[in-house]
Design a protein around this motif. Sequence first.
Motif, PDB file in Angstrom:
ATOM      1  N   UNK A  94      -0.767   5.271 -16.491  1.00 58.90           N
ATOM      2  CA  UNK A  94      -0.235   4.032 -15.911  1.00 58.90           C
ATOM      3  C   UNK A  94      -0.425   3.972 -14.401  1.00 58.90           C
ATOM      4  N   UNK A  95      -0.877   5.061 -13.801  1.00 59.69           N
ATOM      5  CA  UNK A  95      -0.920   5.166 -12.340  1.00 59.69           C
ATOM      6  C   UNK A  95      -1.854   4.138 -11.699  1.00 59.69           C
ATOM      7  N   UNK A  96      -2.852   3.661 -12.434  1.00 59.61           N
ATOM      8  CA  UNK A  96      -3.825   2.728 -11.863  1.00 59.61           C
ATOM      9  C   UNK A  96      -3.519   1.262 -12.184  1.00 59.61           C
ATOM     10  N   UNK A  97      -2.331   0.999 -12.687  1.00 59.39           N
ATOM     11  CA  UNK A  97      -2.022  -0.360 -13.119  1.00 59.39           C
ATOM     12  C   UNK A  97      -1.924  -1.339 -11.944  1.00 59.39           C
ATOM     13  N   UNK A  98      -1.423  -0.866 -10.792  1.00 52.36           N
ATOM     14  CA  UNK A  98      -1.235  -1.762  -9.647  1.00 52.36           C
ATOM     15  C   UNK A  98      -1.886  -1.178  -8.390  1.00 52.36           C
ATOM     16  N   UNK A  99      -3.225  -1.200  -8.311  1.00 48.74           N
ATOM     17  CA  UNK A  99      -3.869  -0.749  -7.078  1.00 48.74           C
ATOM     18  C   UNK A  99      -3.552  -1.711  -5.932  1.00 48.74           C
ATOM     19  N   UNK A 100      -3.664  -1.202  -4.704  1.00 45.81           N
ATOM     20  CA  UNK A 100      -3.498  -2.080  -3.540  1.00 45.81           C
ATOM     21  C   UNK A 100      -4.655  -3.071  -3.527  1.00 45.81           C
ATOM     22  N   UNK A 101      -4.363  -4.347  -3.836  1.00 43.15           N
ATOM     23  CA  UNK A 101      -5.418  -5.346  -4.046  1.00 43.15           C
ATOM     24  C   UNK A 101      -4.883  -6.706  -3.609  1.00 43.15           C
ATOM     25  N   UNK A 102      -5.184  -7.085  -2.381  1.00 38.84           N
ATOM     26  CA  UNK A 102      -4.662  -8.342  -1.848  1.00 38.84           C
ATOM     27  C   UNK A 102      -5.283  -9.552  -2.527  1.00 38.84           C
ATOM     28  N   UNK A 103      -6.518  -9.425  -2.981  1.00 38.61           N
ATOM     29  CA  UNK A 103      -7.138 -10.544  -3.712  1.00 38.61           C
ATOM     30  C   UNK A 103      -6.395 -10.805  -5.019  1.00 38.61           C
ATOM     31  N   UNK A 104      -6.045  -9.748  -5.716  1.00 39.04           N
ATOM     32  CA  UNK A 104      -5.292  -9.905  -6.962  1.00 39.04           C
ATOM     33  C   UNK A 104      -3.902 -10.481  -6.683  1.00 39.04           C
ATOM     34  N   UNK A 105      -3.265 -10.006  -5.628  1.00 36.83           N
ATOM     35  CA  UNK A 105      -1.943 -10.521  -5.263  1.00 36.83           C
ATOM     36  C   UNK A 105      -2.032 -12.003  -4.920  1.00 36.83           C
ATOM     37  N   UNK A 111       0.859  -1.188   0.000  1.00 32.01           N
ATOM     38  CA  UNK A 111       0.000   0.000   0.000  1.00 32.01           C
ATOM     39  C   UNK A 111       0.896   1.239   0.000  1.00 32.01           C
ATOM     40  N   UNK A 112       1.052   1.857  -1.166  1.00 33.12           N
ATOM     41  CA  UNK A 112       1.976   2.976  -1.307  1.00 33.12           C
ATOM     42  C   UNK A 112       1.578   4.153  -0.416  1.00 33.12           C
ATOM     43  N   UNK A 113       0.297   4.473  -0.369  1.00 36.59           N
ATOM     44  CA  UNK A 113      -0.151   5.564   0.498  1.00 36.59           C
ATOM     45  C   UNK A 113       0.186   5.268   1.952  1.00 36.59           C
ATOM     46  N   UNK A 114       0.026   4.005   2.342  1.00 35.16           N
ATOM     47  CA  UNK A 114       0.355   3.618   3.707  1.00 35.16           C
ATOM     48  C   UNK A 114       1.843   3.712   3.985  1.00 35.16           C
ATOM     49  N   UNK A 115       2.664   3.330   3.009  1.00 35.23           N
ATOM     50  CA  UNK A 115       4.118   3.428   3.171  1.00 35.23           C
ATOM     51  C   UNK A 115       4.523   4.883   3.434  1.00 35.23           C
ATOM     52  N   UNK A 140       6.942   8.614   6.427  1.00 37.16           N
ATOM     53  CA  UNK A 140       7.256  10.036   6.280  1.00 37.16           C
ATOM     54  C   UNK A 140       6.054  10.943   6.535  1.00 37.16           C
ATOM     55  N   UNK A 141       5.191  10.502   7.465  1.00 35.60           N
ATOM     56  CA  UNK A 141       4.061  11.300   7.941  1.00 35.60           C
ATOM     57  C   UNK A 141       3.136  11.743   6.821  1.00 35.60           C
ATOM     58  N   UNK A 142       3.189  11.070   5.672  1.00 31.48           N
ATOM     59  CA  UNK A 142       2.259  11.347   4.590  1.00 31.48           C
ATOM     60  C   UNK A 142       2.447  12.682   3.903  1.00 31.48           C
TER      61      UNK A 142
END
Length: 524
Positions: free
Chosen positions: A336-347, A305-309, A314-316
Amino acid sequence: MTRYGPYTAAALALAMATPAATAIAGPSDAQITIGWAETVDTLNPATTGARNVGPILANIFDTMIWLTPDFEIAPLLATQWSVSEDGLTYTFDLREDVTFHDGEPFNAAAVVENIRYIKDEDTQSKISPGLLGPCASAEAVGEFQVTFTCTEPFAPFLTQLGSPYLGIQSPKAIATHGADLGQHPTGTGPFKFVSWEPNQSVVVERFDDYNWMSPAVGHEGPAPIKKITFQIVPNPQSRVSQFQSGQSQIMQQTPGAYWKAFTASNQYQTMPVPISGMGIFAPINASKAPTDDLRVRQAIMHAVNIDGVIQLAEAGVYEPSRTPLSKGMVGYAPELADMYPHDLDKATALLMEAGWEKLDGMWQKNGEPLTIELTAIATKAHYGAIAQAIQGYLREFGMDASVAQLATPAWLAANVNGDISMTPLQYVGVDPDLLHFWFLPDQYFNWSHWTDPELTKVINNARTIQDVKARTKAYQDAQRMIMENAVMLPIRENADLMTMSKSIDGVTHSGGGFQYFGAASIKD
């Protein structure tokens, strides 16, 4: 030949709108200390590739052209230039009133000697040869006129001449100091070298004879500041304490939580310096199990989860980056920004397809865990924090992820040798040709250890294209191939979060994100 005048009116107006345009103070006895976040490997432009050395170089050395924060090309040591219709010959007219800090005159012969020095194998240049590309043949055709000849058209050439890693050095210093040149930096910039105490400080002082700053900066004459001390303070908390106590007037790389507080308090000036290139990202090693499997790499991309990272590490305070090239660059591909959403089912589906199974919450195959080895440079706290945040998401998903924080030499060796799975880092550049260094065969920075003949063809062709629309399309195609093969995890946009005393005025930066203090002053 296509002739380019000294500077277009529209471009000049744009550049004059930068903060430095307000710095019109004359020379003073003012001195400033800057809390600098990282150590210095060398002050030789040709032999360093460190981003944090770049701003120091930009204040000691002038370049042929000045690149504005908006990537406009403006005169500096060159007053005007022309390009042949076939794109193979560049002719530069040079200033005739410039001297080096050692009193030697600047002229076409000095430019030719710098190019010779960069090309010399004994110099062991880092990124400078790549910035010159196929245009590394220089000839003096007059005392103040020099031509560069290219073996093929090279669209990034003019832009990259503004990089501080192509700062022009004194030929006398090159001849005198040899391998020790990095300890005796001698340029034509607004500040001249005083001292360098490794791991402690770099000190520069005003070059009183300086009177050739680029008109795009909006300041004439010598620098208003008499002396600058770059105080090297790698520890973020120590850097903050130093700044808050008044021991420094500027702080580089402000930690995210403090940046939020300082911005909200209005007690200080906050100045984000955008750094172009590839942002902060992590190459993923495609040559070593388990990340040699495309499906594992793609699963990692979905699991983190990039937003979570960014929030955890770094306090967002930074914008996420989900593409190989940063915003604002030629070729930026927002689609291309939506190519890899945070998706545990897909992973999960990808790993199961690759033959992995989840037992007791952990992914395994043939009794062996799915192990991901991350590294980070031990002296750079923000990289360690990013690596640990990525580790947390991978572990939560069931991967056996570890983080090793290594000294720089060991970190470099591990990535060059392909010994690890991932590492967070930055790569700075002003042209999308920088993808060349990361994804073509036999490149030092091909830390994903992956190449593709079609990608190589696209990138090699793109650097010869002069038309901006066509170049943009080519680099968007290249980025799609990179993302489809999941050989890098984009993390966030890159920026240097500077905090300054309210008494500081006129600080700006050159294109790419290199702080420039030649027009800075202290307000009364």
